[in-house]
Design a protein around this motif. Structure first.
Motif, PDB file in Angstrom:
ATOM      1  N   GLU A 183       0.823  -1.209   0.000  1.00  0.00           N
ATOM      2  CA  GLU A 183       0.000   0.000   0.000  1.00  0.00           C
ATOM      3  C   GLU A 183       0.861   1.265   0.000  1.00  0.00           C
ATOM      4  N   ALA A 184       0.334   2.327  -0.616  1.00  0.00           N
ATOM      5  CA  ALA A 184       1.065   3.597  -0.704  1.00  0.00           C
ATOM      6  C   ALA A 184       1.412   4.140   0.671  1.00  0.00           C
ATOM      7  N   THR A 185       0.494   4.018   1.627  1.00  0.00           N
ATOM      8  CA  THR A 185       0.715   4.583   2.948  1.00  0.00           C
ATOM      9  C   THR A 185       1.677   3.744   3.784  1.00  0.00           C
ATOM     10  N   GLU A 186       2.087   2.591   3.288  1.00  0.00           N
ATOM     11  CA  GLU A 186       2.988   1.711   4.030  1.00  0.00           C
ATOM     12  C   GLU A 186       4.386   1.663   3.420  1.00  0.00           C
ATOM     13  N   ILE A 187       4.629   2.522   2.454  1.00  0.00           N
ATOM     14  CA  ILE A 187       5.972   2.684   1.896  1.00  0.00           C
ATOM     15  C   ILE A 187       6.646   3.803   2.676  1.00  0.00           C
ATOM     16  N   ASP A 188       7.523   3.436   3.621  1.00  0.00           N
ATOM     17  CA  ASP A 188       8.161   4.444   4.456  1.00  0.00           C
ATOM     18  C   ASP A 188       9.429   4.973   3.782  1.00  0.00           C
ATOM     19  N   ALA A 189      10.019   6.004   4.379  1.00  0.00           N
ATOM     20  CA  ALA A 189      11.208   6.639   3.796  1.00  0.00           C
ATOM     21  C   ALA A 189      12.369   5.665   3.620  1.00  0.00           C
ATOM     22  N   PRO A 190      12.675   4.782   4.607  1.00  0.00           N
ATOM     23  CA  PRO A 190      13.752   3.811   4.386  1.00  0.00           C
ATOM     24  C   PRO A 190      13.485   2.888   3.206  1.00  0.00           C
ATOM     25  N   LEU A 191      12.213   2.534   2.974  1.00  0.00           N
ATOM     26  CA  LEU A 191      11.917   1.666   1.841  1.00  0.00           C
ATOM     27  C   LEU A 191      12.128   2.396   0.519  1.00  0.00           C
ATOM     28  N   VAL A 192      11.761   3.664   0.459  1.00  0.00           N
ATOM     29  CA  VAL A 192      12.039   4.456  -0.741  1.00  0.00           C
ATOM     30  C   VAL A 192      13.537   4.502  -1.001  1.00  0.00           C
ATOM     31  N   GLU A 193      14.325   4.680   0.055  1.00  0.00           N
ATOM     32  CA  GLU A 193      15.781   4.717  -0.105  1.00  0.00           C
ATOM     33  C   GLU A 193      16.307   3.391  -0.648  1.00  0.00           C
ATOM     34  N   LEU A 194      15.776   2.280  -0.136  1.00  0.00           N
ATOM     35  CA  LEU A 194      16.225   0.975  -0.620  1.00  0.00           C
ATOM     36  C   LEU A 194      15.884   0.784  -2.084  1.00  0.00           C
ATOM     37  N   LEU A 195      14.680   1.170  -2.483  1.00  0.00           N
ATOM     38  CA  LEU A 195      14.292   1.042  -3.883  1.00  0.00           C
ATOM     39  C   LEU A 195      15.178   1.903  -4.784  1.00  0.00           C
ATOM     40  N   ALA A 196      15.568   3.066  -4.279  1.00  0.00           N
ATOM     41  CA  ALA A 196      16.364   3.990  -5.085  1.00  0.00           C
ATOM     42  C   ALA A 196      17.844   3.626  -5.115  1.00  0.00           C
ATOM     43  N   ASP A 197      18.347   3.024  -3.998  1.00  0.00           N
ATOM     44  CA  ASP A 197      19.798   2.936  -3.844  1.00  0.00           C
ATOM     45  C   ASP A 197      20.339   1.555  -3.501  1.00  0.00           C
ATOM     46  N   ALA A 198      19.531   0.522  -3.647  1.00  0.00           N
ATOM     47  CA  ALA A 198      19.996  -0.800  -3.219  1.00  0.00           C
ATOM     48  C   ALA A 198      20.851  -1.494  -4.272  1.00  0.00           C
ATOM     49  N   GLY A 199      21.465  -0.744  -5.162  1.00  0.00           N
ATOM     50  CA  GLY A 199      22.394  -1.316  -6.122  1.00  0.00           C
ATOM     51  C   GLY A 199      21.768  -2.300  -7.081  1.00  0.00           C
ATOM     52  N   GLY A 200      20.465  -2.195  -7.279  1.00  0.00           N
ATOM     53  CA  GLY A 200      19.795  -3.090  -8.202  1.00  0.00           C
ATOM     54  C   GLY A 200      19.307  -4.375  -7.584  1.00  0.00           C
ATOM     55  N   ARG A 201      19.580  -4.611  -6.314  1.00  0.00           N
ATOM     56  CA  ARG A 201      19.183  -5.881  -5.695  1.00  0.00           C
ATOM     57  C   ARG A 201      17.763  -5.844  -5.155  1.00  0.00           C
ATOM     58  N   LEU A 202      17.223  -4.667  -4.837  1.00  0.00           N
ATOM     59  CA  LEU A 202      15.790  -4.519  -4.626  1.00  0.00           C
ATOM     60  C   LEU A 202      15.284  -3.777  -5.854  1.00  0.00           C
ATOM     61  N   VAL A 203      14.611  -4.501  -6.734  1.00  0.00           N
ATOM     62  CA  VAL A 203      14.353  -3.959  -8.071  1.00  0.00           C
ATOM     63  C   VAL A 203      13.345  -2.812  -8.010  1.00  0.00           C
ATOM     64  N   PRO A 204      13.425  -1.869  -8.959  1.00  0.00           N
ATOM     65  CA  PRO A 204      12.572  -0.675  -8.956  1.00  0.00           C
ATOM     66  C   PRO A 204      11.178  -0.953  -9.513  1.00  0.00           C
ATOM     67  N   HIS A 205      10.449  -1.795  -8.819  1.00  0.00           N
ATOM     68  CA  HIS A 205       9.096  -2.163  -9.239  1.00  0.00           C
ATOM     69  C   HIS A 205       8.194  -2.138  -8.013  1.00  0.00           C
ATOM     70  N   VAL A 206       7.101  -1.371  -8.090  1.00  0.00           N
ATOM     71  CA  VAL A 206       6.168  -1.243  -6.973  1.00  0.00           C
ATOM     72  C   VAL A 206       4.752  -1.444  -7.502  1.00  0.00           C
ATOM     73  N   HIS A 207       4.040  -2.396  -6.888  1.00  0.00           N
ATOM     74  CA  HIS A 207       2.619  -2.571  -7.189  1.00  0.00           C
ATOM     75  C   HIS A 207       1.847  -2.009  -6.006  1.00  0.00           C
ATOM     76  N   MET A 208       1.187  -0.862  -6.229  1.00  0.00           N
ATOM     77  CA  MET A 208       0.522  -0.100  -5.172  1.00  0.00           C
ATOM     78  C   MET A 208      -0.982  -0.115  -5.437  1.00  0.00           C
ATOM     79  N   PRO A 209      -1.769  -0.917  -4.710  1.00  0.00           N
ATOM     80  CA  PRO A 209      -3.213  -0.951  -4.962  1.00  0.00           C
ATOM     81  C   PRO A 209      -3.836   0.444  -4.869  1.00  0.00           C
ATOM     82  N   LEU A 210      -4.644   0.765  -5.867  1.00  0.00           N
ATOM     83  CA  LEU A 210      -5.343   2.053  -5.895  1.00  0.00           C
ATOM     84  C   LEU A 210      -6.828   1.855  -5.576  1.00  0.00           C
ATOM     85  N   GLN A 211      -7.467   0.965  -6.302  1.00  0.00           N
ATOM     86  CA  GLN A 211      -8.891   0.603  -6.200  1.00  0.00           C
ATOM     87  C   GLN A 211      -9.800   1.703  -6.743  1.00  0.00           C
TER      88      GLN A 211
END
Length: 436
Positions: free
Chosen positions: A233-261
């Protein structure tokens, strides 16, 4: 006495089937991928829509017609909510009202069984059922592995029957998840972190911890694999998770499925969703600014009771604004036992279907634009069967490269939006870039 498995629904269900397979094999019942050689069938059902229920029942009937001497065990979400219907179907030897792999094995080996669940007011049994007590060693026959970190959901979306079948949110201990990831990494170059509500991971542990902390542990302690998030969920993506997605050297891939409904706040309130239109908008734009190349997906329900033309227009406008690369769009499906089942102002099914078609066409156009923008750029692809592979941002592309199924390859994307391919060489995983 070979067993053939048929799975409906989400990644969590697919993981559960693998646990069932592993349990039955440990008890001497081998797996067959050829239905003609099966003496047993295990059908793992889904209940996300009426159609999912109907598909599962139809599959059971078809299996019995084609294999009248075989015995069938039914399990999963649909059987948890309506076990008696499945018990009455021809050829069904037993029904497990849930996903317990040990109960499935007992049903096959010891005879008919019904594992009871007390639904709606009390989920005492399943609410305390451990998740993944035994470690899964592989996802048989697939390149990507599923890593289930929790089960169940504490939210009460008015349209959702899955929470009735799955119970409360229950997290697996970190060490168990790491141990399973290490086993899966031996045969899978990519692991998908999955569950029913992974954004609630860790809240129920003796020492609560967020999903981002678990991911940090996985990146540090399981170095030879890349990870992909399941739905969050969008509200459960915290700042550390954004950092990991942006900077984890490709090991946490830049793909997010965020339910909208829905992209209309009045509809979201009737759905009992806990996010607003603006919260989704802000998070999606933040991810687009920080994470590249971003694969962004969402689920959308059209024709929810009370949805007006203006509500639909609001949803369409939000989708047009945000950088979605794909959408899963479905007309509203009323589910007995949910709050939405009794809501007034039902939308005409034909109108709901037309709205769904409109949003799917929009999603297809946005997907083509994303694929066009990726031509000439670099990608890291997990090679799958049939000469195809999956990029870090969730694009399915053809692979032109030496080597065998199951490896990571890296190269430049070429071709057209309708036929992307990568001419690549085998690629080692990058060094992890961990966040504290």
């Amino acid at each position: 006495m070979a067993v053939h498995y048929l799975t409906f629904g989400c990644k969590a269900n697919q993981y559960d089937t693998e646990r069932m397979r592993q349990e039955l094999e440990a008890r001497g019942l081998p797996t067959t991928h050829d239905p003609a050689t099966a003496r047993w069938f295990v059908v793992n059902t889904c209940t996300v829509t009426h159609q999912a229920d109907a598909d599962a029942r139809r599959a059971v009937r078809r299996l019995h017609r084609r294999h009248p001497d075989a015995r069938i065990v039914v399990a999963g979400c649909s059987s948890a909510l309506d076990p008696d219907t499945y018990r009455r179907l021809p050829g069904v030897r037993g029904v497990v009202a849930g996903h317990d792999p040990v109960a499935v094995a007992r049903t096959a080996l010891e005879g008919p069984a019904l594992v009871p669940l007390t639904l709606r007011r009390s989920l005492d049994r399943i609410d305390h059922e451990p998740v993944g007590a035994e470690l899964l060693t592989e996802r048989r026959g697939r390149t990507r592995g599923w890593l289930k970190v929790q089960d169940g959901c504490d939210r009460k979306c008015s349209f959702c029957a899955t929470r009735l079948a799955r119970g409360a949110s229950r997290s697996r201990p970190v060490d168990d998840i790491v141990a399973e990831a290490r086993l899966l990494a031996q045969t899978h170059p990519e692991l998908v972190v999955t569950g029913i509500h992974i954004g609630h991971y860790g809240r129920d542990l003796p020492t609560p911890r967020p999903l981002s902390a678990l991911l940090n542990e996985l990146l540090e302690r399981v170095p030879d694999v890349r990870f992909r998030l399941g739905s969050i969920e969008a509200t459960e993506i915290d700042a550390p998770l954004v950092e990991l997605l942006a900077d984890a050297g490709g090991r946490l891939v830049p793909h997010v499925h965020m339910p909208l409904q829905s992209g209309a706040d009045p509809v979201l309130r009737r759905m009992r969703r806990w996010h607003t239109r603006e919260q989704v908008r802000v998070r999606a734009l933040e991810l687009a600014a920080r994470v590249a190349p971003l694969g962004l997906g969402a689920d959308v329900i059209t024709g929810f009771p009370g949805e007006t033309d203006a509500d639909h227009a609001s949803t369409r406008a939000l989708i047009e604004e945000l950088p979605y690369t794909y959408l899963h769009v479905f007309p509203f499906s009323p589910r007995a036992g949910t709050a939405a089942y009794d809501l007034p102002d039902r939308v005409d099914p034909a109108r709901a279907a037309e709205r769904a078609r409109e949003l799917r066409m929009l999603a297809e156009a946005k997907g083509r634009a994303h694929r066009q923008a990726r031509i000439g750029t670099r990608a890291r692809v997990v090679r799958e069967d049939g000469g195809y592979g999956l990029t870090e941002d969730y694009l399915r592309v053809r692979v032109r490269a030496p080597g065998e199924t199951g490896g990571l390859v890296e190269g430049t994307l070429r071709g057209t939006p309708a036929d992307l391919y990568i001419h690549a060489a085998p690629a080692p995983l990058p060094e992890p870039a961990l966040q504290g």
